[in-house]
Every structure is written in structure tokens, then in C-alpha cells.
Design an enzyme around this catalytic site. Sequence first.
Site, PDB file in Angstrom:
ATOM      1  N   PHE A 449       1.024  -1.221   0.002  1.00 32.49           N
ATOM      2  CA  PHE A 449       0.076   0.109   0.078  1.00 32.49           C
ATOM      3  C   PHE A 449       0.725   1.141   0.139  1.00 32.49           C
ATOM      4  CE2 PHE A 449      -2.460  -3.257   2.374  1.00 32.49           C
ATOM      5  CZ  PHE A 449      -3.475  -3.152   1.524  1.00 32.49           C
ATOM      6  N   ASP A 450       0.528   2.102  -0.791  1.00 26.76           N
ATOM      7  CA  ASP A 450       1.108   3.554  -0.763  1.00 26.76           C
ATOM      8  C   ASP A 450       0.443   4.019   0.569  1.00 26.76           C
ATOM      9  OD1 ASP A 450       2.201   6.000  -1.166  1.00 26.76           O
ATOM     10  OD2 ASP A 450       0.149   6.651  -1.588  1.00 26.76           O
ATOM     11  N   LYS A 451       1.107   5.129   1.269  1.00 26.62           N
ATOM     12  CA  LYS A 451       0.714   5.527   2.796  1.00 26.62           C
ATOM     13  C   LYS A 451      -0.347   6.583   2.523  1.00 26.62           C
ATOM     14  CE  LYS A 451       2.523   8.342   5.554  1.00 26.62           C
ATOM     15  NZ  LYS A 451       1.922   9.312   6.250  1.00 26.62           N
ATOM     16  N   LYS A 635      10.383   2.569  -4.615  1.00 26.64           N
ATOM     17  CA  LYS A 635       9.021   1.818  -4.453  1.00 26.64           C
ATOM     18  C   LYS A 635       9.119   0.711  -5.451  1.00 26.64           C
ATOM     19  CE  LYS A 635       6.097   5.146  -2.261  1.00 26.64           C
ATOM     20  NZ  LYS A 635       4.827   5.919  -2.524  1.00 26.64           N
TER      21      LYS A 635
END
Length: 760
Positions: A449-451, A635
Site C-alpha cells: 500500500f502507498d501510505k 518503491k
Amino acid sequence: MRTGASILDKYDHKLIEVEGFRHARHARKVEESLNRLDGVLQSSVAVSGMIGLEYETAKIDEKKILKFLRKEGLNIITTEVDVERYLKKTSEDTEPLKETNKKEQDKGEDHNHPHGGVFGKKTELIFSIICGALLGIGFGLSYVESIPEWVSLSLYIGAYFFGGYFTAKEAVETVAKGGFEIDFLMLVAAIGAAILGEWAEGALLLFLFSLGHALEHYAMNKARKSIAALADLAPKTALLKKDGKTKEVGIEKLSIGDIIVVKPNSKISADGVVINGKSSVNQAPITGESVPVDKVPVDDISKEYSADDEINDENRVFAGTINGNNTLEIKVIKEAKDSTLSRLVKLVNEAQTQKSPTQLLTDKFEKYFVPSVLILVGGLLLAFLVIDEPFSASFYRAMAVLVAASPCALAISTPSAVLSGVARAARGGVLIKGGRPLEDLGELTAIAFDKTGTLTEGKPKLTKVVPLGNIEENELLKIAVAVENLSDHPLAKAVVRDGKKRLEATEIPDASDLEAVLGKGIKASLGGDKIYVGNLDLYEDLDDAKPSEEITSKVRELESGGNTTMLIRRNQEYIGMIALMDTPREAAKETLGKLKEMGIKRMIMLTGDNQKVADAVAKKIGLTDAWGSLLPEEKVDAIKKLKEEESKVAMVGDGVNDAPAMANSTVGIAMGAAGSDVALETADIALMADKLETLPFAIGLSRKAKAIIKQNLWVSLGIVALLIPATIFGWANIGIAVVIHEGSTLLVVFNALRLLAYKK
């Protein structure tokens, strides 16, 4: 730019909707024929009627492709350029191609459907029922001695006509093109039965076969209609407000910047922003949200907003959603052809042409299986030379084996499940772009997940104000707000927004002479004082007045709790700290808990924030891993590393900043896609609402679809495996083979339709 334009001129991509596929095998034959056309680079044909094409414009044009499809007996409903069918436009067509398509569609709605006729689209089903009735009456009368035999025979002949009409039509069309399909075999078997005087058996054969076909078409149409219903969401007209007056116009007449009036309890006609009125809007048709969303006017009604992706959900409305109890005035930000609804319809239709890994595997299997069956049948035709039986017996057995081995159920098993799965997902506010992501989603073992904006609200909030020395909290906050008011940084805006709320009506002084230090903080003048606001790095190289160890440890303590902390200095004196935090979404912890229950082993947060912040957020919401201080390219490396450790990995983000990481994952999932064109285009799966809680539904649906595909494969392959030896050894005749063959085809289609009823 010139190179890009020349590539676009040289190649084209089209999505064409047609009517007329008799079955999955017919769709595949058309696909193979299209791929053989000079200039066609790639085609993908779905039995649902969607055809995706990539071709060289110098070698073949759209007219030639449409002409070829018509020769294949297909009825052109619409092409990509002819989108008014989806948008329900009412204007007259102007382009010749559009006129042609409109006429084609009108004919199709009356009698030109390949399974249509005197009774319209239900003709095949009605013919089949008439066949069954004539067969039943004839069979019953054959036991009444007072009634001559010719009466029953006449009824059987009538049954042959009604049951064999479409079978004969398809058989002739297929043979004329050099094909050899099961329709032809059924016809031969029925004629053979009549020659042998077994009229009742022949009529039963044609009745079962035609009924099976009619029911298969009915079932597939049900799944197609579920998708077509999306297109019907948009109203045909809108109330345009101009010069203080309102008039009804077709939605195709709306331009960006127009003002439309939406009355209570009516559908919204265009994507836009609210400029007047307050109401709650049911967004379920687009985003799948069950609770209506409150809408309020934008702050600046003069702004255009058409190029702005960052519109608040409380201000934005979508075409096809339903207004609540109050009148709204809406400024149009997208034309009808570019609305979220119209893009959603197009992407769902494209998804039908994307084959799943299982479908590709079954297609490959059939390529080898069908020739093997034909060789076996050829050998069985010559069986009378080896064993003591007449040629008629060998011929009958060979026909029975061909019927038994025809892979109809196998051909339709996966496409029917994918079509139903994509349709159900779209109804629940999830866009799944084809069979591959539908299957892959259910096999995930890890989700990254991206934050910011995914696990968290994406809006930093002021969490703590800590005075140092003799200064009061409100005085410290006034100084911070005054200085931060000069900055456009998101953190500065959060300090000003939340600070003003805390200070209420307190007057804020004016600061001046802003100087920003990239990544560290800001300097400004307030009255006769020099004010510094920033992180510890700002003061490292500033001068000799360094913060004390006690102050530094307090800053570190706040940061370890997940806060972004700013230290404030007035001249040479450190007067306080303010802390901000991007708070986790309310539903994040519960959603991650559900995913854990579903068997997702690893849930990893990837963020550019420091590791302490990442760890604090991860601990609050229940993540298994948190990887902080990552640049966008790092990422991507993190996703690649995860893929080495886990078999299937998804990346969940907003589809904009996270596009490279999403592209490298097994499945890229974008949240809030209804408000972002980029997210709609880049993701494999788009959650239309900006809600994380939709994710378990999407994964659950995918797993159900995968299970149904497996069930369908076992049924279709298992029945073929049982029927082939049964017909070879004479344990089953053609009648039994037809019953089981058609039964298995219907079974896999209706099994796939169960996905349409999948509950969240």
C-alpha cells in the site's frame, strides 16, 4: 511530438460491438479469421459481442473490417467512434459511418438478429418450444390405434422444421465457409434417423439441441444486459440554465462551463461541481457506495475545474448518480463523451475482450484436442472394415463420438465467468480490466500500500502544540499560523487551517519576508522578530544557537509517535513545537483485519516518510511491514523484491504517483478512480470510490470467480472424458450424448451467472 503523431497515424485501435455470435467457438473462428487479415496486428473477440482490434491504417481501414464482419454474418451495433448508443444521445448522426451503424442497429432490434425471425429475438426459443410440443403430441398420438400413422408423421415433420430451422441455417453457413461444426453433425444424425424411420428420435435430438442453444443465448444475454445497464444510467437530457432561464437540451449539447439544474430525486446529467444548493447524492451507480454523499457548493464558483483532479468529494458529482431531496446547480466539467460513466462503460467493454490465463490455456488445449478427435472419428468411420458390423453402425458411432467430444462447455466455461465477474464488479463500484486481473486478484499472497491518501486520509492534521519556556499555547499558535500563512506547502496549509480553528476569532498578525529552505523549513519576519519554523536539520547549519539536548529529545519523541514535528524559534530563543500527522483512515484497521482473515499473509506500507512515522502508522492499523524513506523508483525496487519473495503481489495507490510501482506489480489497484482519469487508465483494477473497504469485496469476488472457473473446467472436461468412451463402446447413443452435451453447456453458463448475485 512529430514521432508520436506519426505512430498514431500509422496504427489504430478500435472497439466494435456486434451481434450474432452463435457460440464461443464461432467467436474464436472470427478472431482467427481477423488475425489472418493483412494489416490486422491483433484481435481479441469475446462471445459477448465485443471485438478489440489493433491494425495498420495503411493496409486496412475500419470500413474493410466492418465489411468483413458483416460477411461473417455479424450485425454491427456500434464502433468506438459511435458512442451515442452508450450515452443515449438524441441528435441526428452526421457521419456516414455513424448512419450505417444506426441503421444496422435498428434492423437488429427488429428481425435481423441471427437468432431472430418472425418472433424477434425470442424466435429460436419459441421454435424450440413448438418443436417440443409437436414431438410430444405426435408421440402421444402414435399410441392411439384409431388415428392413422400419417398424423404422427406429419407432426414429427413439423417438429423437424421448427427444431431444425436454425440448426440447418447455421450448418449451411458453416459448411459454405469450409467449416465443420456440431450443428452439421446434429443435422446429419437427425436426417439419418429419419431415413431409418426413427422420426421421433430425430425430432427429440433437434428439440434438445435447439432448446440448449436458445437457453445458452438467454443466459449469456443476461450477463451482457448487466453490463449494458451501466450505459442506461445516464439520462438523455439536461436542464441547461442560461441567462436566468432553463431549457431542456440533449446531454451531447452540454459544454464545459455550462450550468445545469438538477431537480430533487432525478439523475445528474453530467460530471461537474456543485455551485449552488446542498443535497445528498446517491453515488452507488458509479462508486458502489451504499450511503448517499452530502454535496455542498465549491468556494470559487468562477473557476473552471475541468483540468483539476483535486476536487473535494463533497463538491464533485458524476453523471448517472441520483440527486436527493434538494435542487442543485452544477457547473459541467466534462463533456458527455468524456464523463466518468462513459469512460467506465468503454473500459468495461474492453475488459470483455481481455482473455484470462485459464482461457488462453483452454484455447491452446482445444487447438490440439479438436484435430485429435477428428482423427479418432476418421478411424471409427472405418471400424466396419475391422469388426463385423454394417457401415451405418460405424457411421452412427462416429457421429455420437463427435457430438460427445465437441468442446462447447469448455469453450464457454471461462468467458461466461469472466463476463459475469466483470459485470458484478462494475455494479459494486470496482472496474476489473479483464480476465487476467480477475483471476490474479484472488491468488494474491501480499499487498503493498502507498501510505498517503491510501492508508491515511492524505490530509495532515495539527495534533500537538507544545510551548517551551514562558510562552502561552495560543500565543505560540498565533506566531506559527502567521508565518505558515505565507507558505503554499501542504503542511503549512494544515497548520493554518487547524490553527485558525483552535484560535477561533483571535486576530492573526501579518508576517513578511518569507524565505523557504527546501526540505527543512521556513524563515520570516513578524513585527521586529525573526521567526524560524522547521525540522532539526534547519537549525543544524543556521548558527551557533543550537537546540538543547532536552528540546532535541522532545522532538525525537514526537517523531517516534508518527508526527511530523516543527520546532519554532524566535530570534535566538526556542519557543515551542507543533506536530502534525497524516491520520489513518477510519476503515483502514478493520479492512486490513478482513484481508488478514481472507489469508493475505503480508501487508506492506511503502512510503516516502521516515521510518519512524511509517512504523507508528503500521502499528496503529495492523500492517505486517512498513518500509519508509522510499523514493518513487525505490518503491518499484520494493515491489520487485516482494515479487521474488511472494508469488502474487498487488500495489494499491492513487494511480498517479504510484503508476510505476503499480505497473511492476502482479495487479495494480487504484483507489478513488472515479475522480481521476489517470487512475482509471493506469490501473488493472480501479476502486471507483475513495474507500479502502471496497478491496475485500473485490478480492472475494475474484476468488469466487476463480472457483467457478475451476468448477466449470472440471465439469466440461469431465463430461467429455466420460462421454467419449461411453459413445465408442455403444453405452450411450446420440440422443443421450446430446442431452449430456447440451446439459453440461447450460450447467457451466448458469454456474457462471451465480457471480451476478455475489454478495459483498
